[in-house]
Design a protein around this motif. Structure first.
Motif, PDB file in Angstrom:
ATOM      1  N   LYS A  82       0.814  -1.214   0.000  1.00 31.46           N
ATOM      2  CA  LYS A  82       0.000   0.000   0.000  1.00 31.46           C
ATOM      3  C   LYS A  82       0.843   1.257   0.000  1.00 31.46           C
ATOM      4  CE  LYS A  82      -4.067   1.891   2.254  1.00 31.46           C
ATOM      5  NZ  LYS A  82      -5.059   1.730   3.327  1.00 31.46           N
ATOM      6  N   PHE A  83       1.947   1.239   0.738  1.00 27.63           N
ATOM      7  CA  PHE A  83       2.724   2.460   0.901  1.00 27.63           C
ATOM      8  C   PHE A  83       4.104   2.409   0.244  1.00 27.63           C
ATOM      9  CE2 PHE A  83      -0.086   2.145   4.626  1.00 27.63           C
ATOM     10  CZ  PHE A  83      -0.854   3.287   4.400  1.00 27.63           C
ATOM     11  N   LEU A  84       4.794   1.291   0.349  1.00 19.26           N
ATOM     12  CA  LEU A  84       6.168   1.203  -0.152  1.00 19.26           C
ATOM     13  C   LEU A  84       6.291   0.128  -1.213  1.00 19.26           C
ATOM     14  CD1 LEU A  84       8.113   1.336   3.227  1.00 19.26           C
ATOM     15  CD2 LEU A  84       7.816   3.199   1.618  1.00 19.26           C
ATOM     16  N   GLY A  85       7.210   0.339  -2.145  1.00 18.33           N
ATOM     17  CA  GLY A  85       7.522  -0.701  -3.107  1.00 18.33           C
ATOM     18  C   GLY A  85       8.373  -1.768  -2.440  1.00 18.33           C
ATOM     19  N   VAL A  86       7.983  -3.021  -2.580  1.00 21.49           N
ATOM     20  CA  VAL A  86       8.726  -4.138  -1.996  1.00 21.49           C
ATOM     21  C   VAL A  86       9.070  -5.120  -3.107  1.00 21.49           C
ATOM     22  CG1 VAL A  86       8.679  -6.053  -0.361  1.00 21.49           C
ATOM     23  CG2 VAL A  86       7.532  -3.906   0.209  1.00 21.49           C
ATOM     24  N   TRP A  87      10.355  -5.478  -3.197  1.00 20.44           N
ATOM     25  CA  TRP A  87      10.828  -6.440  -4.186  1.00 20.44           C
ATOM     26  C   TRP A  87      11.456  -7.603  -3.456  1.00 20.44           C
ATOM     27  CZ3 TRP A  87      10.260  -5.529  -9.443  1.00 20.44           C
ATOM     28  CH2 TRP A  87       9.833  -4.243  -9.793  1.00 20.44           C
ATOM     29  N   GLU A  88      11.229  -8.827  -3.969  1.00 19.72           N
ATOM     30  CA  GLU A  88      11.825 -10.015  -3.381  1.00 19.72           C
ATOM     31  C   GLU A  88      12.604 -10.780  -4.435  1.00 19.72           C
ATOM     32  OE1 GLU A  88       8.579 -12.132  -1.556  1.00 19.72           O
ATOM     33  OE2 GLU A  88       8.676 -10.894   0.253  1.00 19.72           O
ATOM     34  N   PRO A 104      12.165 -16.105   0.082  1.00 16.05           N
ATOM     35  CA  PRO A 104      13.063 -15.324  -0.776  1.00 16.05           C
ATOM     36  C   PRO A 104      14.451 -15.177  -0.159  1.00 16.05           C
ATOM     37  CG  PRO A 104      11.382 -13.919   0.216  1.00 16.05           C
ATOM     38  CD  PRO A 104      11.036 -15.323   0.563  1.00 16.05           C
ATOM     39  N   ARG A 105      15.445 -15.043  -1.022  1.00 16.92           N
ATOM     40  CA  ARG A 105      16.838 -14.856  -0.565  1.00 16.92           C
ATOM     41  C   ARG A 105      17.064 -13.438  -0.054  1.00 16.92           C
ATOM     42  NH1 ARG A 105      21.230 -14.921   1.632  1.00 16.92           N
ATOM     43  NH2 ARG A 105      23.211 -15.137   0.592  1.00 16.92           N
ATOM     44  N   PHE A 106      16.400 -12.458  -0.689  1.00 10.31           N
ATOM     45  CA  PHE A 106      16.535 -11.077  -0.231  1.00 10.31           C
ATOM     46  C   PHE A 106      15.237 -10.314  -0.450  1.00 10.31           C
ATOM     47  CE2 PHE A 106      18.033 -10.763  -4.670  1.00 10.31           C
ATOM     48  CZ  PHE A 106      17.286  -9.694  -5.147  1.00 10.31           C
ATOM     49  N   GLN A 107      15.136  -9.200   0.267  1.00  9.87           N
ATOM     50  CA  GLN A 107      13.992  -8.304   0.124  1.00  9.87           C
ATOM     51  C   GLN A 107      14.509  -6.871   0.094  1.00  9.87           C
ATOM     52  OE1 GLN A 107      11.077  -7.257   3.438  1.00  9.87           O
ATOM     53  NE2 GLN A 107       9.895  -8.752   2.258  1.00  9.87           N
ATOM     54  N   VAL A 108      13.988  -6.074  -0.830  1.00 12.10           N
ATOM     55  CA  VAL A 108      14.375  -4.674  -0.964  1.00 12.10           C
ATOM     56  C   VAL A 108      13.131  -3.817  -0.800  1.00 12.10           C
ATOM     57  CG1 VAL A 108      15.393  -2.917  -2.469  1.00 12.10           C
ATOM     58  CG2 VAL A 108      16.261  -5.275  -2.535  1.00 12.10           C
ATOM     59  N   ARG A 109      13.213  -2.841   0.106  1.00 11.66           N
ATOM     60  CA  ARG A 109      12.109  -1.900   0.313  1.00 11.66           C
ATOM     61  C   ARG A 109      12.574  -0.504  -0.056  1.00 11.66           C
ATOM     62  NH1 ARG A 109       7.738  -3.367   3.408  1.00 11.66           N
ATOM     63  NH2 ARG A 109       7.843  -5.481   4.241  1.00 11.66           N
ATOM     64  N   ARG A 110      11.750   0.166  -0.797  1.00 16.01           N
ATOM     65  CA  ARG A 110      12.062   1.550  -1.147  1.00 16.01           C
ATOM     66  C   ARG A 110      11.962   2.404   0.104  1.00 16.01           C
ATOM     67  NH1 ARG A 110       9.645   4.552  -6.417  1.00 16.01           N
ATOM     68  NH2 ARG A 110      11.083   6.289  -6.410  1.00 16.01           N
ATOM     69  N   SER A 111      12.899   3.314   0.255  1.00 16.60           N
ATOM     70  CA  SER A 111      12.940   4.182   1.431  1.00 16.60           C
ATOM     71  C   SER A 111      12.700   5.619   1.005  1.00 16.60           C
ATOM     72  CB  SER A 111      14.300   4.055   2.122  1.00 16.60           C
ATOM     73  OG  SER A 111      14.386   4.940   3.204  1.00 16.60           O
ATOM     74  N   PHE A 112      11.961   6.341   1.820  1.00 14.93           N
ATOM     75  CA  PHE A 112      11.691   7.750   1.529  1.00 14.93           C
ATOM     76  C   PHE A 112      12.267   8.666   2.597  1.00 14.93           C
ATOM     77  CE2 PHE A 112       8.365   5.324  -0.594  1.00 14.93           C
ATOM     78  CZ  PHE A 112       8.432   5.854  -1.870  1.00 14.93           C
ATOM     79  N   LYS A 113      13.074   8.103   3.505  1.00 13.81           N
ATOM     80  CA  LYS A 113      13.658   8.901   4.578  1.00 13.81           C
ATOM     81  C   LYS A 113      15.172   8.831   4.521  1.00 13.81           C
ATOM     82  CE  LYS A 113       9.976   8.532   7.995  1.00 13.81           C
ATOM     83  NZ  LYS A 113       9.659   8.149   9.383  1.00 13.81           N
ATOM     84  N   GLY A 114      15.815   9.916   4.907  1.00 10.61           N
ATOM     85  CA  GLY A 114      17.264   9.948   4.993  1.00 10.61           C
ATOM     86  C   GLY A 114      17.934   9.807   3.638  1.00 10.61           C
ATOM     87  N   LYS A 115      19.215   9.398   3.677  1.00 13.74           N
ATOM     88  CA  LYS A 115      19.983   9.264   2.447  1.00 13.74           C
ATOM     89  C   LYS A 115      19.712   7.951   1.727  1.00 13.74           C
ATOM     90  CE  LYS A 115      24.122   9.904   4.060  1.00 13.74           C
ATOM     91  NZ  LYS A 115      25.572  10.153   4.143  1.00 13.74           N
ATOM     92  N   SER A 116      19.154   6.975   2.429  1.00 11.41           N
ATOM     93  CA  SER A 116      18.950   5.665   1.821  1.00 11.41           C
ATOM     94  C   SER A 116      17.864   5.702   0.766  1.00 11.41           C
ATOM     95  CB  SER A 116      18.564   4.634   2.891  1.00 11.41           C
ATOM     96  OG  SER A 116      19.636   4.393   3.746  1.00 11.41           O
ATOM     97  N   ALA A 117      18.191   5.154  -0.406  1.00  8.67           N
ATOM     98  CA  ALA A 117      17.181   5.002  -1.452  1.00  8.67           C
ATOM     99  C   ALA A 117      16.401   3.716  -1.227  1.00  8.67           C
ATOM    100  CB  ALA A 117      17.849   4.986  -2.825  1.00  8.67           C
ATOM    101  N   CYS A 118      17.091   2.686  -0.685  1.00  8.82           N
ATOM    102  CA  CYS A 118      16.463   1.381  -0.461  1.00  8.82           C
ATOM    103  C   CYS A 118      17.061   0.742   0.784  1.00  8.82           C
ATOM    104  CB  CYS A 118      16.712   0.439  -1.637  1.00  8.82           C
ATOM    105  SG  CYS A 118      16.161   1.048  -3.220  1.00  8.82           S
TER     106      CYS A 118
END
Length: 200
Positions: A82-88, A104-118
């Motif tokens: 609903k709020f963040l893009g999540v990739w597995e 899944p081996r890994f999970q990536v969440r899009r970040s909207f705070k700070g310097k982190s993009a993901c």
């Protein structure tokens, strides 16, 4: 058209995913398939080691990271959130389609705070979970770096320069991976980053 890596022919030998020294790769943000989207990754000898081919459109919800022979290394899926893009990312053990019932081996969440993009979590099926973050430091969203949870550099992507110092086009990048890192995992994370930014 100039060649991205002109000095070596293609090789069908399978690469090692780990090395004890720093490794440098060239990422060409083009598919080997005519009218396809994706990217091609060359090692320091100019041999193709990884590729992604999207036949329909950029930013698909399902893509495969493959080796030169077309064997699937990771299947990467976008999960609806609903709020963040999540990739597995699901690792393939036999080079074919994976079972989505597996963890899944890994999970990536899009970040909207700070310097982190993901924000990245690796090892979802084990007790030893590793955390990373992808930071973007380029307006074009191509250049980035991957840091571990202590802020140590794991991998870095930037525009490629020729041996005489000429900066190549925006679709030709250099990837530097630190020792003892799984190269295929790092490329898988960068594929997600490219999908998030609609570069693939």
């Amino acid at each position: 058209m100039a060649k991205v890596h002109p000095q070596a022919p293609l090789s069908s030998s399978s690469p090692g995913y780990f090395t004890s020294k720093q490794e440098t790769f060239t990422i060409w943000m083009k598919s080997l398939i005519l009218n396809g989207h994706g990217c091609t990754v060359f090692d320091s000898n100019g041999q193709i080691v990884y590729r992604v081919d999207n036949y329909d459109s950029r930013g698909r919800a399902k893509v495969h990271l493959m080796d030169l022979k077309g064997q699937i290394l990771f299947t990467i899926l976008r999960k609806k959130s609903k709020f963040l893009g999540v990739w597995e990312g699901y690792r393939s053990s036999n080079g074919k389609e994976i079972n989505l019932k597996n963890t899944p081996r890994f999970q990536v969440r899009r970040s909207f705070k700070g310097k982190s993009a993901c924000k990245v979590i690796v090892g979802l099926d084990k007790n030893q979970i590793q955390q990373y973050r992808i930071e973007s430091w380029s307006k074009g969203k191509s250049a980035c770096k991957i840091l571990d949870k202590f802020g140590r550099l794991v991998a870095e992507v930037k525009r490629k320069q020729s041996t005489c110092g000429v900066v190549l086009g925006e679709d030709v990048l250099t990837l530097v991976v630190e020792p003892f890192m799984d190269h295929s995992l790092i490329v898988g994370l960068l594929v997600v980053y490219g999908l998030i930014n609609r570069k693939l």
